[in-house]
Design an enzyme around this catalytic site. Structure first.
Site, PDB file in Angstrom:
ATOM      1  N   ASN A 148      80.207 -52.985  16.327  1.00  0.00           N
ATOM      2  CA  ASN A 148      81.270 -52.560  15.414  1.00  0.00           C
ATOM      3  C   ASN A 148      80.723 -51.865  14.162  1.00  0.00           C
ATOM      4  O   ASN A 148      79.580 -52.099  13.786  1.00  0.00           O
ATOM      5  CB  ASN A 148      82.104 -53.772  14.996  1.00  0.00           C
ATOM      6  CG  ASN A 148      83.221 -54.069  15.972  1.00  0.00           C
ATOM      7  OD1 ASN A 148      83.849 -53.154  16.490  1.00  0.00           O
ATOM      8  ND2 ASN A 148      83.455 -55.343  16.244  1.00  0.00           N
ATOM      9  N   CYS A 170      86.089 -52.253  23.152  1.00  0.00           N
ATOM     10  CA  CYS A 170      86.614 -53.222  22.185  1.00  0.00           C
ATOM     11  C   CYS A 170      87.426 -54.260  22.948  1.00  0.00           C
ATOM     12  O   CYS A 170      88.006 -53.961  23.995  1.00  0.00           O
ATOM     13  CB  CYS A 170      87.483 -52.503  21.154  1.00  0.00           C
ATOM     14  SG  CYS A 170      88.179 -53.604  19.882  1.00  0.00           S
ATOM     15  N   TYR A 254      94.575 -56.165  13.759  1.00  0.00           N
ATOM     16  CA  TYR A 254      93.926 -55.634  12.561  1.00  0.00           C
ATOM     17  C   TYR A 254      94.903 -54.920  11.629  1.00  0.00           C
ATOM     18  O   TYR A 254      94.563 -54.667  10.468  1.00  0.00           O
ATOM     19  CB  TYR A 254      92.791 -54.688  12.945  1.00  0.00           C
ATOM     20  CG  TYR A 254      91.554 -55.400  13.438  1.00  0.00           C
ATOM     21  CD1 TYR A 254      90.562 -55.813  12.557  1.00  0.00           C
ATOM     22  CD2 TYR A 254      91.381 -55.685  14.781  1.00  0.00           C
ATOM     23  CE1 TYR A 254      89.433 -56.484  13.004  1.00  0.00           C
ATOM     24  CE2 TYR A 254      90.261 -56.354  15.239  1.00  0.00           C
ATOM     25  CZ  TYR A 254      89.289 -56.753  14.347  1.00  0.00           C
ATOM     26  OH  TYR A 254      88.179 -57.424  14.798  1.00  0.00           O
TER      27      TYR A 254
END
Length: 439
Positions: A148, A170, A254
């Site tokens: 990341n 991901c 997120y």
């Protein structure tokens, strides 16, 4: 002929998951050698992971050999696939990424906001060097990146290294599909989601269950039953009905950093004062994990690994590798070059998108225009990512300042400079490209 896979960052606590993935998929893809690579500081963990991996393979009775080394060039000889799962500066650096912005009243998170920018600054030069080595030693190998911030890092490698066979993965799309599958009580294979956006900034525009459009029903389930699909590292705050219904799409976990900013900061400051940063929590989780890993009776991936926020990254990586190897031509969500799939972004931008995966890699599925309700957000995020890549490569102070200033979770000229100076100092050993100076 067997397959050779190199895992860079082999001493990671996630490695048992990827080893399990190769064992489970052995009939489809006969891996005959896995080489775990790490740095001297990671030798103790590398030894533990290698020993556990050997026990897992013995239990499986599969003909897979495990090697460990700190010689990257030696490891890459004859590799078919190379995976990257590194953390430059370790969890101590992550703690600084989280603590410093929080103490200034901003979101402190390892892949979003100022923390994400600095993780990219530390990581991009290292992975460009690794990719250049892959290009020279095993040019036909696919580099599968789940370091990341995956989208930014993947774009930096593709644009600035010699190696172009690069794909980012991901676990968030995987988590979202699994969450929807649980809502409808169906196998995850029966769920497809049309994703639009960028890594850690994707939206699910359409949800198909058993071939039927169940998007609105999914949204209502999230409202009425407060169902979510957050990974272990993100505590869901729930979504307001107005947000879900007006978007008409699924946000990803997120998005709370952007749509619930003040509530997130309040919660994280409370956590900081009472139990430390998320990085410090992870250190405790990792200590327990490695205690389990050292148990000579353990010969499988322990359930405790799912407490790590990145659990199932490895599953996504294994699925991708198998699909390339077998020319499967299935649909997976990956970070890859746009090639016109998403209008409104440059063709050479890396996006997170559904793609058909075959022996030649990912082929993005055409999406068309970005929906108006998220278009400006996605374009701004992509511009910020490009500024971050520029600064990571140039080591220029003004470039770094601009990347922070244009980040939606900073967006303040005074705070941008204050955090920039503090974080350059805190991460100085891992930022050789920067020469700190006052302006």
């Amino acid at each position: 002929m067997g397959v050779k896979i190199v895992i860079i960052g082999g001493g990671s606590s996630y490695t048992p998951e990827i080893i399990e993935g190769f064992i489970d998929r052995y009939e489809e893809m006969p891996v005959d050698k896995v080489v775990l690579v790490d740095i001297p500081d990671g030798l103790e963990k590398l030894n533990v992971i290698t020993n556990l991996s050997e026990r897992m393979i013995r239990r499986s009775k599969k003909s897979i050999s495990i090697e460990q080394t700190m010689d990257l060039e030696e490891a890459l000889q004859g590799a078919d696939f190379v995976t990257t799962q590194i953390r430059v500066g370790g969890l101590e650096a992550r703690a600084a990424d989280e603590r410093i912005p929080l103490q200034e009243g901003l979101v402190g998170q390892e892949t979003n906001g100022a923390g994400g920018v600095f993780k990219a600054f530390r990581t991009i030069p290292v992975l460009i060097n690794i990719a250049d080595s892959v290009s020279e030693i095993c040019p036909n190998a696919w580099l599968i990146n789940f370091t990341n911030p995956a989208g930014i890092v993947t774009e930096a490698i593709i644009k600035h290294s010699k190696h172009k066979k690069v794909i980012g993965v991901c676990n968030i799309p995987f988590n979202m599909r699994n969450g929807v599958a649980e809502m409808f009580n169906v196998p995850v294979q029966k769920v497809q989601i049309e994703f639009i956006g960028l890594n850690h900034f994707i939206f699910g525009r359409k949800v198909m269950v058993n071939g039927e459009d169940r998007t609105q029903e999914t949204i209502e389930k999230m409202i009425i039953h407060d169902q979510n699909y957050s990974p272990a590292n993100i505590v869901s705050l729930g979504w307001k009905p107005e947000l879900l219904r007006s978007l008409g799409m699924l946000p990803n976990p997120y998005h709370q950093y952007y749509f619930q900013t003040s509530d997130v900061i309040k919660k994280d400051l409370n956590d900081l004062n009472n139990q430390g940063t998320r990085a410090e929590t992870v250190q405790r989780v990792e200590a327990d994990l490695f205690k389990r890993y050292r148990d000579l009776k353990l010969n499988e991936k322990p359930k405790e690994l799912e407490q790590r926020g990145g659990a199932f990254y490895s599953d996504a990586a294994c699925n991708l590798i198998v699909s390339i190897y077998t020319n499967k031509q299935d649909i997976q969500t990956v970070n890859t070059v746009n090639h016109g799939a998403l209008s409104g972004l440059d063709d050479d931008a890396v996006i997170e998108v559904n793609a058909m995966i075959d022996k030649d890699g990912p082929h993005p599925i055409q999406i068309g225009d970005i929906p108006i309700q998220i278009k400006g957000l996605i374009q701004r995020m992509k511009n910020m990512e490009e500024l971050t890549i520029k600064a990571a490569c140039s080591g220029n102070y003004e470039d770094a300042y601009l990347a922070l200033l244009m980040n939606p979770l900073v967006a303040d000229e005074t705070l941008a400079k204050k955090i920039l100076d503090q974080m350059i100092e805190a991460h100085h050993p891992y930022l050789p490209q920067f020469q700190k100076r006052k302006v």
